[in-house]
Design a protein around this motif. Structure first.
Motif, short mmCIF file in Angstrom:
data_model
loop_
_atom_site.label_atom_id
_atom_site.label_comp_id
_atom_site.label_asym_id
_atom_site.label_seq_id
_atom_site.Cartn_x
_atom_site.Cartn_y
_atom_site.Cartn_z
N GLU A 234 -8.12 -2.38 -5.27
CA GLU A 234 -8.57 -1.28 -5.30
C GLU A 234 -8.20 -0.68 -5.73
O GLU A 234 -8.86 0.34 -5.99
CB GLU A 234 -8.54 -0.75 -3.47
CG GLU A 234 -9.49 -1.76 -2.81
CD GLU A 234 -9.00 -1.53 -1.36
OE1 GLU A 234 -7.55 -0.75 -1.21
OE2 GLU A 234 -9.88 -2.35 -0.57
N ARG B 17 0.84 -1.72 0.12
CA ARG B 17 -0.03 0.23 -0.35
C ARG B 17 0.92 1.15 0.29
O ARG B 17 0.36 2.36 -0.57
CB ARG B 17 -0.69 0.29 0.80
CG ARG B 17 -1.92 1.38 1.46
CD ARG B 17 -2.65 0.54 2.77
NE ARG B 17 -3.84 0.34 2.46
CZ ARG B 17 -5.44 -0.36 1.12
NH1 ARG B 17 -5.23 0.19 0.74
NH2 ARG B 17 -5.61 -1.73 1.25
N THR C 191 -6.80 -7.77 -2.82
CA THR C 191 -7.60 -7.16 -2.71
C THR C 191 -7.05 -5.00 -2.68
O THR C 191 -7.92 -4.63 -3.23
CB THR C 191 -7.85 -6.98 -1.32
OG1 THR C 191 -8.53 -8.73 -0.70
CG2 THR C 191 -8.94 -5.84 -0.71
N ILE C 192 -5.74 -4.87 -2.17
CA ILE C 192 -5.18 -3.73 -2.40
C ILE C 192 -4.67 -3.44 -3.87
O ILE C 192 -4.72 -2.58 -5.06
CB ILE C 192 -4.09 -3.65 -1.55
CG1 ILE C 192 -3.89 -3.55 0.23
CG2 ILE C 192 -3.31 -2.20 -1.95
CD1 ILE C 192 -2.92 -4.24 0.66
N ASP D 158 -8.89 2.29 -9.37
CA ASP D 158 -8.63 3.93 -8.43
C ASP D 158 -8.94 4.36 -9.74
O ASP D 158 -7.79 4.65 -9.89
CB ASP D 158 -7.74 4.00 -7.39
CG ASP D 158 -8.39 5.49 -6.45
OD1 ASP D 158 -8.40 6.74 -7.90
OD2 ASP D 158 -7.33 5.85 -5.59
#
Length: 732
Positions: free
Chosen positions: A195, A163, A191-192, A199
């Motif tokens: 995301e 992240r 999952t990161i 974005d």
């Protein structure tokens, strides 16, 4: 001569230390000079102040930073704190000061340059750099702080580190994610990535890179994400998703979404959808009929895609259509059909291509020869008569070799025999060529040129390039087509399209190139994109001496991805010349399109750094490891007395399976310059341990492993810890 001696004396006076022996007096005088000149102070003045090495010099250097406003002198001043690295107390104070400046300085220029200088402290400042990445309010500060942290964060492999990377990585460092993303395997990391892909504020090329990584990971959420991205607003992301679905055998579930893209206004998206559907729906009657309609479309992109789909179908009608497409009016369609016909590997393909050879010229003719050589193993080059005579003798009952019997020299022979000229030693055989030439400021650097062009005199890189281009123009026959695209910050093409060579056009082109002076940055992507928009051009030669710094795309990975996406339609063959640096981009474009790539003027440091970057990746494939071996040999040849470079060569030999030579190189490194450096020594010992382990000599391996652990005590360097981790995994 007098002028030269005067200049040397002035330089000596400017750079010599002050005559006074009292350190406090030296500090006072240097501070006075810096205060008078402020931003006009040269770098060596800050260095001289820091090299005094006293607490007063340290405080004086801190004071200097408050007098400066411009980024470059600020960086010089902050960078000079490294001179205190051997003074335990002052080195800690220097790191603390730079951290405070990067966080709290009033002006952004001071905060960013302090962050950049702090990165020079490496493992000594890892905690402070991480603090900046997490807490700084400035994107530029976080980017500078992240760069030296990346290896450490890759080593950790946890979701938090991922992240931090994705939230802060700069466009210039994004290329380092390629390959290293595979370290992050957990569901939380997946999952990161999902995301970050969703974005849309993120860079589209970062989103595409993450999409490609997600394709390799398990999970229903990945399939749903790819289906969603088919209609994403960013073309590069759409293509990554479509190709990913094809790899994951997920086209059937996304058929309706893909079908809509067959009428997309974006040619590359349209082509990707045709290819994906063609790979997966060979038993779908609706698709089969649509495919044959696409093969007859007025749109060349549809016909290019259809050539791929017809190969997958391989019905009698599909094969007949493919052979007909070899005579298409558009050379790009003929190339696509040629590749599919070659992949069929049938006697009919050989016969058809033998008789097709005389109907093609330039690059297309060479491509037909290469296909024939791949199919038959025969090496007749571009000689049509020899191919026809051979086929007439072998036509009855001919059976293709079970595998390609060519040993790798056929490609070279076909190209060399068809060559009409050279550019930097690279063969030129196309009759529709564009030269993309770097004219940025760095092209003013001096070189000794090639062969006899400079007559032993140092001339600019651009002068050598001009000479090479003029020699090429003299050798290209009248009637062949050429264009030149020059680039620095801007892009300037001689003509919109390749032009026929005539005596007058030669003179005009030479004058066009001679007018350009080296200046500005490196707008590589826009220059290549412009050249690719010419539908007549089939071959591009790119010469550059720097990393991209300007244009629509500056990330190396983003440029590579986008050009290769465009080239699925354009079918350009690339040749690359890189001066003074290793260009993975130009090399990859050449290899992917069966072109060639050369490097000129590469330093030992550049070669070694590039080799180690590959060797640090556990998932590096065979081709990459061979490339690392080639670069390590280059570094060792240029500086044979370096223990660091010889150790890297030993590692490269080990990773390519050459254990005995690896041990020889690692042993030789023990007596060379720098062999006592604890990190170099530890690296050498750990790989010697692995060699003993592979030979079944476990006791010796354990002894060396323990020695490596002792040498590494207290070091936080992630690179060395990766090597230790590998050794511990192999040695029981």
């Amino acid at each position: 001569m007098r002028t030269l001696l005067l200049c040397l004396c002035l330089f000596h006076l400017a750079s010599a230390p002050p005559a006074q022996t009292d350190p406090d007096e030296q500090v006072r005088q240097l501070l006075g000079a810096i205060r008078r000149k402020k931003d006009a102070t040269v770098e060596i003045q800050f260095q001289r102040l820091a090299m005094i090495g006293t607490p007063k010099a340290f405080e004086g250097l801190k004071t200097c930073c408050g007098w400066l406003k411009e980024p470059l002198p600020l960086y010089w001043a902050y960078k000079s704190f490294r001179e205190f690295r051997d003074h335990e107390a002052l080195s800690r104070n220097a790191i603390a000061f730079l951290t405070t400046q990067a966080m709290q300085a009033r002006r952004l220029a001071a905060r960013t340059q302090a962050s950049k200088a702090l990165g020079l402290w490496g493992e000594d400042a890892l905690d402070e750099l991480e603090e900046l990445v997490v807490d700084s309010r400035d994107k530029a500060v976080r980017e500078f702080a992240l760069e030296p942290l990346l290896t450490e964060l890759f080593y950790r492999r946890d979701a938090g580190s991922l992240r931090v990377i994705l939230n802060n990585i700069s466009a210039g460092d994004a290329f380092r994610l390629d390959g290293n993303l595979r370290r992050f395997e957990s569901p939380a990391c997946r999952t990161i990535m999902v995301e970050a892909v969703l974005d849309k504020k993120n860079d589209p090329h970062l989103r595409a890179l993450l999409t490609e990584r997600l394709v390799e990971m398990q999970g229903a959420e990945v399939d749903l994400l790819l289906q969603r991205l088919i209609s994403d607003g960013e073309e590069t992301v759409q293509i990554a998703a479509i190709e990913g679905l094809a790899r994951r055998k997920g086209v059937e579930a996304a058929k309706d979404r893909l079908w809509k893209q067959l009428t997309s206004r974006k040619p590359e998206v349209r082509l990707a959808a045709i290819v994906a559907l063609g790979q997966s729906l060979v038993d779908d009657e609706q698709w089969v009929e649509r495919l044959f309609k696409l093969s007859e479309s007025r749109d060349p992109v549809s016909r290019i895609g259809a050539a791929s789909g017809l190969f997958e179908l391989r019905s009698e009608r599909a094969i007949d259509t493919l052979y007909e497409m070899l005579g298409d009016d558009d050379w790009r369609v003929r190339i696509a059909a040629l590749r599919s016909v070659e992949a069929l590997r049938t006697p009919r393909a050989v016969e058809t291509l033998v008789h097709r050879l005389g109907q093609e010229t330039g690059r297309m003719r060479v491509d037909v020869v290469l296909s024939l050589q791949s199919l038959t193993g025969m090496r007749f080059g571009p000689n049509e008569d020899r191919w026809i005579a051979w086929w007439n003798d072998h036509e009855d009952g001919y059976a293709l070799p079970a595998v390609n019997t060519d040993e790798g020299t056929a490609d070279s022979r076909a190209i060399e025999e068809a060559s009409i000229a050279t550019f930097y030693g690279l063969p030129v055989f196309s009759d529709r060529v564009t030269i993309v030439l770097d004219t940025s400021g760095s092209m003013s650097k001096k070189t000794y040129g090639l062969d006899d062009y400079s007559k032993g005199t140092r001339v600019s890189r651009l002068s050598v390039a001009r000479t090479q281009l003029k020699d090429l123009l003299e050798r290209i026959p009248d009637g062949h087509r050429i264009n030149v695209v020059l680039f620095d910050d801007e892009v300037n093409a001689w003509m919109k399209s390749v032009q026929r060579i005539t005596p007058s056009s030669r003179r005009e082109l030479v004058a066009f190139v001679d007018r350009e002076m080296p200046d500005g940055g490196t707008n590589l992507y826009d220059a290549i994109e412009l050249a690719m928009q010419d539908e007549l051009c089939d071959t591009i030669y790119v010469l550059s001496d720097g990393q991209p710094t300007a244009g629509k795309i500056v990330q190396v990975d983003g440029i590579r991805r986008r050009i290769l996406q465009l080239n699925r339609r354009a079918n350009i063959q690339f040749f690359g010349v890189s001066i003074g640096l290793i260009s993975d981009l130009l090399r990859d474009l050449a290899l992917r399109t069966q072109g060639r790539y050369i490097e000129l003027g590469i330093s030992a440091e550049e070669a070694n750094s590039h080799a180690r970057r590959i060797l640090l990746r556990e998932d590096a494939d065979d081709d990459e490891l061979l490339r690392a071996l080639e670069l390590a040999r280059t570094a060792t040849r240029l500086e044979p007395a370096s223990s660091l470079y010889r150790t890297a060569l030993g590692i490269a030999l080990f990773r390519t399976g050459k254990l005995a030579p690896a041990m020889e190189e690692l042993q030789a490194a023990t007596t060379l310059r720098g062999s006592g450096n604890p990190k170099v020594r530890a690296t050498r010992v750990l790989f010697q341990a692995r060699i003993h382990a592979k030979a079944g000599e476990v006791d010796q391996a354990r002894e060396l492993l323990n020695e490596g652990r002792v040498l590494l005590a207290g070091f936080r360097d992630a690179e060395i810890r990766i090597f230790l981790e590998w050794a511990e995994a192999e040695i029981p």
